[in-house]
Every structure is written in C-alpha cells, then in structure tokens.
Design a protein around this motif. Structure first.
Motif, mmCIF file in Angstrom:
data_model
loop_
_atom_site.group_PDB
_atom_site.id
_atom_site.type_symbol
_atom_site.label_atom_id
_atom_site.label_comp_id
_atom_site.label_asym_id
_atom_site.label_seq_id
_atom_site.Cartn_x
_atom_site.Cartn_y
_atom_site.Cartn_z
ATOM 1 N N GLU A 252 -20.942 17.717 -30.538
ATOM 2 C CA GLU A 252 -20.210 18.917 -30.120
ATOM 3 C C GLU A 252 -18.726 18.788 -30.431
ATOM 4 O O GLU A 252 -18.097 19.743 -30.899
ATOM 5 N N LEU A 253 -18.154 17.609 -30.196
ATOM 6 C CA LEU A 253 -16.737 17.413 -30.468
ATOM 7 C C LEU A 253 -16.467 17.419 -31.971
ATOM 8 O O LEU A 253 -15.484 18.012 -32.439
ATOM 9 N N LEU A 254 -17.332 16.785 -32.736
ATOM 10 C CA LEU A 254 -17.158 16.743 -34.180
ATOM 11 C C LEU A 254 -17.298 18.125 -34.813
ATOM 12 O O LEU A 254 -16.747 18.375 -35.893
ATOM 13 N N ALA A 255 -18.015 19.010 -34.151
ATOM 14 C CA ALA A 255 -18.189 20.364 -34.680
ATOM 15 C C ALA A 255 -16.908 21.179 -34.567
ATOM 16 O O ALA A 255 -16.768 22.220 -35.230
ATOM 17 N N THR A 256 -15.975 20.728 -33.742
ATOM 18 C CA THR A 256 -14.753 21.501 -33.507
ATOM 19 C C THR A 256 -13.524 20.909 -34.186
ATOM 20 O O THR A 256 -12.461 21.524 -34.161
ATOM 21 N N ARG A 257 -13.656 19.722 -34.795
ATOM 22 C CA ARG A 257 -12.481 19.067 -35.376
ATOM 23 C C ARG A 257 -12.897 18.099 -36.471
ATOM 24 O O ARG A 257 -14.039 17.622 -36.490
ATOM 25 N N PRO A 258 -11.990 17.785 -37.392
ATOM 26 C CA PRO A 258 -12.362 16.923 -38.521
ATOM 27 C C PRO A 258 -12.490 15.448 -38.182
ATOM 28 O O PRO A 258 -13.149 14.708 -38.906
ATOM 29 N N TRP A 259 -11.842 14.997 -37.105
ATOM 30 C CA TRP A 259 -11.900 13.581 -36.734
ATOM 31 C C TRP A 259 -11.828 13.430 -35.216
ATOM 32 O O TRP A 259 -11.349 14.316 -34.511
ATOM 33 N N VAL A 260 -12.324 12.295 -34.758
ATOM 34 C CA VAL A 260 -12.280 11.930 -33.339
ATOM 35 C C VAL A 260 -11.649 10.550 -33.260
ATOM 36 O O VAL A 260 -12.041 9.637 -34.000
ATOM 37 N N LEU A 261 -10.674 10.386 -32.372
ATOM 38 C CA LEU A 261 -10.042 9.080 -32.204
ATOM 39 C C LEU A 261 -10.775 8.296 -31.128
ATOM 40 O O LEU A 261 -10.856 8.727 -29.975
ATOM 41 N N ALA A 262 -11.305 7.139 -31.514
ATOM 42 C CA ALA A 262 -11.960 6.242 -30.550
ATOM 43 C C ALA A 262 -10.912 5.312 -29.949
ATOM 44 O O ALA A 262 -9.713 5.483 -30.147
ATOM 45 N N ASP A 263 -11.360 4.310 -29.212
ATOM 46 C CA ASP A 263 -10.422 3.409 -28.528
ATOM 47 C C ASP A 263 -10.142 2.168 -29.354
ATOM 48 O O ASP A 263 -10.460 2.115 -30.548
ATOM 49 N N GLY A 264 -9.556 1.161 -28.708
ATOM 50 C CA GLY A 264 -9.208 -0.070 -29.394
ATOM 51 C C GLY A 264 -9.940 -1.272 -28.834
ATOM 52 O O GLY A 264 -11.139 -1.216 -28.541
ATOM 53 N N ALA A 265 -9.203 -2.359 -28.640
ATOM 54 C CA ALA A 265 -9.812 -3.631 -28.254
ATOM 55 C C ALA A 265 -10.116 -3.693 -26.768
ATOM 56 O O ALA A 265 -9.288 -3.305 -25.953
ATOM 57 N N THR A 266 -11.297 -4.187 -26.445
ATOM 58 C CA THR A 266 -11.635 -4.478 -25.053
ATOM 59 C C THR A 266 -11.350 -5.945 -24.741
ATOM 60 O O THR A 266 -10.595 -6.267 -23.830
ATOM 61 N N GLY A 267 -11.945 -6.844 -25.512
ATOM 62 C CA GLY A 267 -11.795 -8.269 -25.242
ATOM 63 C C GLY A 267 -10.356 -8.736 -25.273
ATOM 64 O O GLY A 267 -9.894 -9.449 -24.367
ATOM 65 N N THR A 268 -9.613 -8.352 -26.320
ATOM 66 C CA THR A 268 -8.211 -8.764 -26.420
ATOM 67 C C THR A 268 -7.412 -8.278 -25.223
ATOM 68 O O THR A 268 -6.617 -9.015 -24.631
ATOM 69 N N SER A 269 -7.634 -7.023 -24.851
ATOM 70 C CA SER A 269 -6.891 -6.443 -23.731
ATOM 71 C C SER A 269 -7.192 -7.173 -22.427
ATOM 72 O O SER A 269 -6.280 -7.482 -21.646
ATOM 73 N N LEU A 270 -8.461 -7.454 -22.176
ATOM 74 C CA LEU A 270 -8.826 -8.102 -20.922
ATOM 75 C C LEU A 270 -8.328 -9.539 -20.864
ATOM 76 O O LEU A 270 -7.910 -10.016 -19.799
ATOM 77 N N MET A 271 -8.350 -10.227 -21.983
ATOM 78 C CA MET A 271 -7.811 -11.593 -21.987
ATOM 79 C C MET A 271 -6.308 -11.575 -21.712
ATOM 80 O O MET A 271 -5.784 -12.439 -21.012
ATOM 81 N N ASN A 272 -5.626 -10.570 -22.239
ATOM 82 C CA ASN A 272 -4.198 -10.451 -21.964
ATOM 83 C C ASN A 272 -3.926 -10.031 -20.525
ATOM 84 O O ASN A 272 -2.819 -10.209 -20.019
ATOM 85 N N MET A 273 -4.950 -9.471 -19.849
ATOM 86 C CA MET A 273 -4.823 -9.136 -18.430
ATOM 87 C C MET A 273 -5.133 -10.333 -17.533
ATOM 88 O O MET A 273 -4.962 -10.258 -16.317
ATOM 89 N N GLY A 274 -5.621 -11.421 -18.143
ATOM 90 C CA GLY A 274 -5.891 -12.608 -17.356
ATOM 91 C C GLY A 274 -7.336 -13.067 -17.317
ATOM 92 O O GLY A 274 -7.667 -14.000 -16.576
ATOM 93 N N LEU A 275 -8.207 -12.442 -18.098
ATOM 94 C CA LEU A 275 -9.603 -12.885 -18.134
ATOM 95 C C LEU A 275 -9.671 -14.311 -18.652
ATOM 96 O O LEU A 275 -9.209 -14.599 -19.754
ATOM 97 N N ALA A 276 -10.244 -15.194 -17.873
ATOM 98 C CA ALA A 276 -10.296 -16.606 -18.243
ATOM 99 C C ALA A 276 -11.324 -16.851 -19.338
ATOM 100 O O ALA A 276 -12.386 -16.219 -19.352
ATOM 101 N N PRO A 277 -11.024 -17.760 -20.265
ATOM 102 C CA PRO A 277 -11.995 -18.113 -21.301
ATOM 103 C C PRO A 277 -13.318 -18.550 -20.676
ATOM 104 O O PRO A 277 -13.331 -19.300 -19.696
#
Length: 329
Positions: A7-32
């Motif tokens: 439905e969204l693609l029918a109304t526009r030429p592109w859709v912007l998705a998100d970025g990194a999950t793992g990198t972001s969470l590790m930078n928030m303090g997720l322990a290895p």
C-alpha cells in the motif's frame, strides 16, 4: 487483503527503512555475548529509543529487535522457552512507537538466519527450520508486526523454509540475502539465482533484495545484478555504512552521512524501492538519506563506475555481479 508495504509503495517511488540495530544497542551498553532480544523485556525503554530514533530521522519502516530470537539461537543462552515472549515483546514495542508517530510507519518483524546449516550439507531439516521460523512468525504477528522481514540469509533452502512459515502464519513477508566475496552468499548463491528463486515460491515475498555484506558500494553492485535479472518485484537495499572501528569503547563505521546519502540516491536511481542501512547506519545517516532522497532529482541508472566514484572501490572483483551489472548498462 493488500499488505501495508504494498500500500505504501503504491503511493510513492521509494520507502526509507531503518538502520543498524546491533551497532546501536552495543553503543547503548549491550554487553558482548548478551542476546539483544533480551532487552525487549529487561530494557524496553532502550528499544523504544532505538525505534524512535529511526522514526524521527525519517524512516517509514523499521525492523523489530528480534533478529536472533529463534529457538536455535536462543538455545545458546538457555532461552529456548522464551521465543514467544521475546518476539511478542519486540513487536509490541515496535507497534507502540509506530502508532505514536503521527504518520504511517510499518513495523517489520525481523527474522534472521537460524544459525545452523540446512540439509543436505548440514543437519537442519526443512521441517525443523519451518517450525522454528513459524514459532517466531506467529509471535511477531500476535505482537502487532505488519510484515515479516527475513534477512541476512545465505541459502535458498532457508529462504524457502521462512517463506513456508510466513504462509502458515498468514503473514506477508520480505526476504533478503547477504552477499559477500565474489558477489555470492556464504553458501554460493548469486543474485541471479535469488531473483529466479523468489518467483518459484508458492508465496513470493512482497519485496526482496540484499543487506549487510561488506559496504555500500558492494551492496549496490549486488543490486545492479538483481535489476539486470529482469525480475520486476520491488527491491530492498540495506547496505552497511562502511567498515567498523572501535573508538573509546564504542563501535563506529567509517561511512559518513554524506556517503550514505549518495548511496541512497544511487539505489533509488537504480530502481530500488525500499532503501535503508545495515551495520553502522545511525539516525544521522538516515536523516541525510531522507533529505537527499527528497531533495535530489532522480537521475539515470548509475553505472558501476559511478558507484565506485561516489562510494569507493569494491572489496573484491565480484565477477558474477560485475558481469551481470555491466551487461544491463
């Protein structure tokens, strides 16, 4: 019934998705060594912040924090019995953020590889793979995900199992493989083979493509090969923001927001419909990508030379993708 992404693609030429999950969470303090999905119940505010950052940066779609929340991967941490709980929580948090955004934002239920090698090369049978994907898919559905997002796979056999699970769960889905050395996945799949395989599935994905891998330029070389295949199904590109480095205890990638803005526009001009980032892609990158997609006029389909000129050299010769991509241009 039409799915939210179509439905969204029918109304526009592109859709912007998100970025990194793992990198972001590790930078928030997720322990290895800590499963990121556990934070859905122990640190839900940080997961909300992750999604909120993508939405505020302009993403139309974001992935739930459930990439490794299947029975096989969670077994490594003694969490097999919590598959349903962790996936439902991931989708519920995502639904909450999307519904509060004031605009239409799609919640994509992330499902990564099971972590075992499929038969006949390995011991993971099709039936068991379907069972594990289905357990995850049903929980994501029940938690409020709009669509399933199967990503970073390396084999067509595993993709088929995920497709069957999505069908049994009654959910639309998207599929993405990770291509690396010589333009193939770890299990030897080429972009052309992926493009052909998705159309032979009983329930083809809403969109398909590539994510992760090496860097933005390599990712777009793969996309050139998918475009050249002739398959007109909507394409997904989620490339890494360069290569990682450790600074002051935090992981950073050397791809700048400006580089990712160029990558996003090159992907759009190539015909990619769903454009996002993978490892290292932070809200600043997403914001630059959104601004560029909205402000820069569409251009001709980029050549491989144009891609390397703007994004840097390919990491390998990538013979398969390179040949296919050039033939189309």
């Amino acid at each position: 019934m039409t799915d939210a992404l179509s439905e969204l693609l029918a109304t526009r030429p592109w859709v912007l998705a998100d970025g990194a999950t793992g990198t972001s969470l590790m930078n928030m303090g997720l322990a290895p060594g800590t499963p990121a999905e556990l934070w859905n119940v122990t640190q839900p505010d940080r997961i909300r912040a992750l999604h909120q950052g993508a939405v505020e940066a302009g993403s139309d779609l974001f992935l739930t924090n459930s990439f490794g929340a299947n029975a096989s991967r969670l077994r490594l941490h003694g969490l097999t019995a919590r598959v349903g709980e962790l996936n439902r929580a991931a989708a519920e948090i995502g639904r909450e953020v999307a519904d509060a955004s004031g605009r239409r934002v799609i919640v994509a239920g992330s499902m990564g590889p099971i972590g075992e090698i499929m038969a006949p090369m390995g011991s993971l049978t099709h039936a068991r793979a379907v069972e594990m994907f289905l357990e995850q898919a049903e929980a994501l559905r029940d938690g409020g995900a709009d669509i399933l997002w199967v990503e970073t796979l390396s084999s067509l056999e595993e993709l088929k199992a995920a497709a069957e699970a999505a069908q049994r769960a009654g959910m639309p889905w998207c599929g993405s493989l990770s291509f690396d050395t010589m333009g193939r996945t770890m299990m030897g799949v080429t972009p052309a083979q992926l493009a052909s395989a998705v159309e032979r599935l009983p329930n083809p994905p809403v969109a398909y493509g590539a994510n992760c891998g090496v860097g933005a330029s390599d990712l777009l070389r793969t996309m050139a090969a998918l475009v050249a295949s002739g398959n007109e199904r909507p394409l997904i590109a989620k490339g890494n923001a360069g290569v990682p480095r450790l600074e002051d205890g935090h992981i950073h990638y050397d791809g700048t927001p400006e580089l990712m803005a160029d990558y996003a526009c090159l992907a759009r001009d190539m015909g990619v419909r769903v454009i996002g980032g993978c490892c290292g892609t932070m809200p600043a990158h997403l914001r630059a990508m959104r601004d560029a997609l909205e402000s820069r006029p569409a251009g001709p389909r980029p050549t491989l030379e144009k891609i390397t000129q703007l994004l840097g050299a390919f990491s390998s010769t990538g013979e398969d993708s390179l040949t296919i991509g050039r033939r189309r241009h």
